[in-house]
Structure formats: structure tokens, C-alpha cells
Design an enzyme around this catalytic site. Structure first.
Site, short mmCIF file in Angstrom:
data_model
loop_
_atom_site.label_atom_id
_atom_site.label_comp_id
_atom_site.label_asym_id
_atom_site.label_seq_id
_atom_site.Cartn_x
_atom_site.Cartn_y
_atom_site.Cartn_z
N GLY A 25 1.26 7.95 5.83
CA GLY A 25 2.14 8.79 5.02
C GLY A 25 1.69 10.24 5.03
N ASP B 281 0.61 -4.74 4.26
CA ASP B 281 1.18 -4.39 2.95
C ASP B 281 0.17 -4.76 1.87
OD1 ASP B 281 2.53 -4.29 0.54
OD2 ASP B 281 4.39 -5.13 1.36
N TYR C 141 -7.69 -7.94 3.20
CA TYR C 141 -8.99 -8.27 3.78
C TYR C 141 -9.39 -7.19 4.77
CZ TYR C 141 -12.44 -10.28 6.89
OH TYR C 141 -13.58 -10.46 7.62
N GLY D 277 -9.91 -5.51 -6.63
CA GLY D 277 -10.68 -6.72 -6.32
C GLY D 277 -11.54 -6.53 -5.08
N TYR E 295 8.51 3.87 -10.70
CA TYR E 295 7.36 4.62 -10.19
C TYR E 295 6.43 4.98 -11.35
CZ TYR E 295 4.85 8.34 -7.61
OH TYR E 295 3.91 9.14 -7.01
#
Ligand code: UDP
Length: 330
Positions: A13, A59, A65, A105, A148
Site C-alpha cells: 500500500g 490476508d 504465520y 498474538g 473504519y
């Protein structure tokens, strides 16, 4: 000593690709991740094949991972323009909430420091001006921008929870309107909209009467501020933006001059919940990070216009680069 490794989400992006360049230049090992829903591989083409750069097409709203050690995570994956929220509202909510949870996480598992891209949108249509970090905001949770704004507010909340409950090292940057090369020409935001219209010989579309204000920060200033925040020991939100405030009407006049546009201005209705004013108070960034913007608007706009001029006629006339339909199954 081995290079530090940084995972950058939203790597293809606008901001993500500039971050990749910055960290590569600082000799980090960079893992870029993007699902390419609004990102574009053209933004990182030049990094493909670089020995310190690895790209993952993934995504982050699904389990993330990556192999090996990780020192830093910068979560910049998200649609970021109001028309994108309307086209892909569920994905916008998911990447800010589920995506952030997955990455927190991962940060915990790897003992990495995590910085999240928050936004001036957490202040909504602000009743405090300029906006300081201790202002709680004025957000409509069920309006078109709510997908958003609320995802980003949740993102801040879960990040602070991981910080407080798990002792994770976290950083929160609240990004105000930023511009520069690699913005999507057709993402609907005001700068690419006006420049695109100028290049196509169309009138510039001002929404409302143009008296609403924004404060535009050039991308290199923002990236420097983000790096300083990442390396600081400050876990609470910090505004990064340029306090030089301008009305949208004045902005249209500046772009008209810059581009030598001849097709004039037309007025269209103001979108629902469009904030009437926005200006960052950057006292915290000045004090804690020793940071303030350096590039003035005339200089930044010129560089940005030069970039847009390099795009092809095909780019210019494409209504939208990205095929959102295949994502609507989520
Ligand atoms: N805007 C406009 N014409 C356009 C696109 C945007 O007048 O073609 C206005 C919009 O209504 C808002 C401001 O420009 O008041 C900035 O809009 P943008 O979508 O860039 O980002 P926002 O700051 O609202 O998230």
C-alpha cells in the site's frame, strides 16, 4: 550482529511500501505482507529480489504465520479511504479487529514489539480543536465511516489490553491526512481526486461548500515520525501529522495553480459524517520524539504531482485498479 527483522503488513500500500523502503535503507530484514485488496505490487516491484526483502501474499484477518525471529511488527494493512469503506466494509472491520488480534498474538509468540497504525478518525467529527491525544472523540458507530473508525478504536483498545495484560511492547500512532507518491489515483481521497481530475481535464469536485478543513502531512515526514515512535519507550497514542490546516476550497485552489487546471470546480453533496475540521496537536510528538514535519505543502505537492504525471493514460482512466468482487465472499 544479525539484522533486525520487521514484519510490515499492508506492504504494497501507500504507507506500507514507503515503510518497506525506509527499513530496507536502514538495513533491516523486511517481511512485507499484503492481500492486495487495495495494495498494488507496483509499489514494491523494486524491492522484489532484494536479499533483505521477502513478500507474503496473505490476508492478516486469517491466522498469520512467519518463520524465524521477529523483532518488530508494523500493522498497516487496512483500507484507508472513505469510498473503500463503502465498498469493503466487512473487510475493513475484520483487518482492524481480527487482523490486529492475530498480529498481537504473533508479536507475543515472537516477543516482538508491535506498532499499530491508528488514525485521526478515532476523533470522528471532533468537538475539540486541534485534536489532542487525550480527546476521546465524536464518532458515529453506525454511519458509513463507522466500520473504519470503530475498527481502529477497537484496535487501540485490544493493543492496550495486550500491553497491560501480557506486558507486550506496543506503540500506537494516530495518523492524520498524509499524501505523497504511490497514493492510488482512484482511491477517492481528496488529493488524488483533484490531481486525477486536473490531469483528465475534468472539473474538481468539492464536497459540501469546501469550508471543511484538513491538515496534510507529506509521507516522508510521517514515516520518520513512525520510526521514532517505534524506537521510543512510549506506549500511549501519539498524533503524527502536519498542523498546517487548510480548507478544502483553498486546497482545490492550490491544486488548480499547481496543475494549471482549466476546468474549474463543481460542488457535490457533503458525504455523511464528513468531519468539519481536523488539525493535529503535535506537542507530544515534539516532546517525546523530538519530531516535527519538515516538508511544506508546496514542496510536497510538487513531488506528488510529478509522480502522478508519470502514470499512464490507462491508469488515469481506470475507474478502479482493484477487483473487490472476489473479496465480497468473506
Ligand atoms: N473531498 C472533496 N472532493 C473529493 C474528495 C474529497 O471535497 O473529490 C473532501 C471530503 O469531503 C473531505 C476532504 O475532502 O472533507 C478530505 O477527504 P478525504 O477522502 O481525502 O479524507 P478524509 O480526511 O475525509 O478521511
Amino acid at each position: 550482529m544479525a539484522n533486525k527483522t520487521v514484519l510490515i503488513t499492508g506492504a504494497a500500500g501507500f504507507l506500507g511500501s514507503h515503510l518497506c523502503d525506509y527499513f530496507i535503507a536502514k538495513e533491516f530484514s523486511v517481511l512485507g505482507m499484503d492481500n492486495l485488496i487495495t495494495g498494488n505490487m507496483k509499489n514494491i516491484d523494486h524491492l522484489m529480489g532484494h536479499p533483505d526483502f521477502t513478500f507474503y501474499h496473505h490476508d492478516v484477518s486469517n491466522y498469520v504465520y512467519v518463520p524465524g525471529d521477529l523483532d518488530y511488527i508494523l500493522h498497516f494493512a487496512s483500507p484507508a479511504s472513505p469510498i473503500d469503506y463503502l465498498k469493503i466494509p466487512i473487510q475493513t472491520l475484520k483487518v482492524g479487529s481480527l487482523g490486529t488480534h492475530n498480529l498481537l498474538g504473533l508479536a507475543k509468540a515472537k516477543n516482538a514489539r508491535m506498532l499499530i497504525a491508528s488514525t485521526s478518525e478515532v476523533y470522528g467529527d471532533p468537538l475539540v480543536h486541534p485534536q489532542t491525544e487525550d480527546y476521546w472523540g465524536n464518532v458515529n458507530p453506525i454511519g458509513p465511516r463507522g466500520v473504519y473508525d470503530e475498527a481502529k478504536r477497537f484496535q487501540e483498545a485490544i493493543t492496550m489490553a495486550y500491553h497491560r495484560f501480557h506486558g507486550l511492547e506496543t506503540r500506537i500512532v494516530r495518523i492524520f491526512n498524509t499524501y505523497g507518491p504511490r497514493m492510488r489515483l482512484n482511491d477517492g481521497r481528496v488529493l488524488p481526486a483533484f490531481i486525477g481530475q486536473a490531469l483528465r481535464g475534468e472539473p474538481m469536485t468539492i464536497f459540501g461548500d469546501g469550508s471543511q478543513t484538513r491538515s496534510f502531512c507529506y509521507v516522508s515526514d510521517l514515516i520518520e515520525g513512525i520510526y521514532r515512535l517505534l524506537m521510543s519507550d512510549y506506549a500511549y497514542p501519539v498524533n503524527i501529522g502536519n498542523p498546517n490546516e487548510i480548507t478544502i476550497k483553498q486546497f482545490a485552489e492550490e491544486i488548480t495553480k499547481l496543475t494549471d487546471a482549466k476546468s474549474g470546480i463543481i460542488y457535490q453533496p457533503l458525504p455523511q459524517d464528513d468531519p468539519m475540521q481536523r488539525q493535529p496537536n503535535i506537542d507530544k510528538a515534539r516532546e517525546i520524539l523530538g519530531w516535527e514535519p519538515k516538508v511544506d505543502r508546496a514542496e510536497g505537492l510538487k513531488i506528488t504531482f510529478d509522480y502522478f504525471k508519470t502514470l499512464t493514460a490507462e491508469d488515469l482512466n481506470k475507474v478502479e485498479h482493484n477487483d473487490f468482487t472476489k473479496y465480497n465472499k468473506y
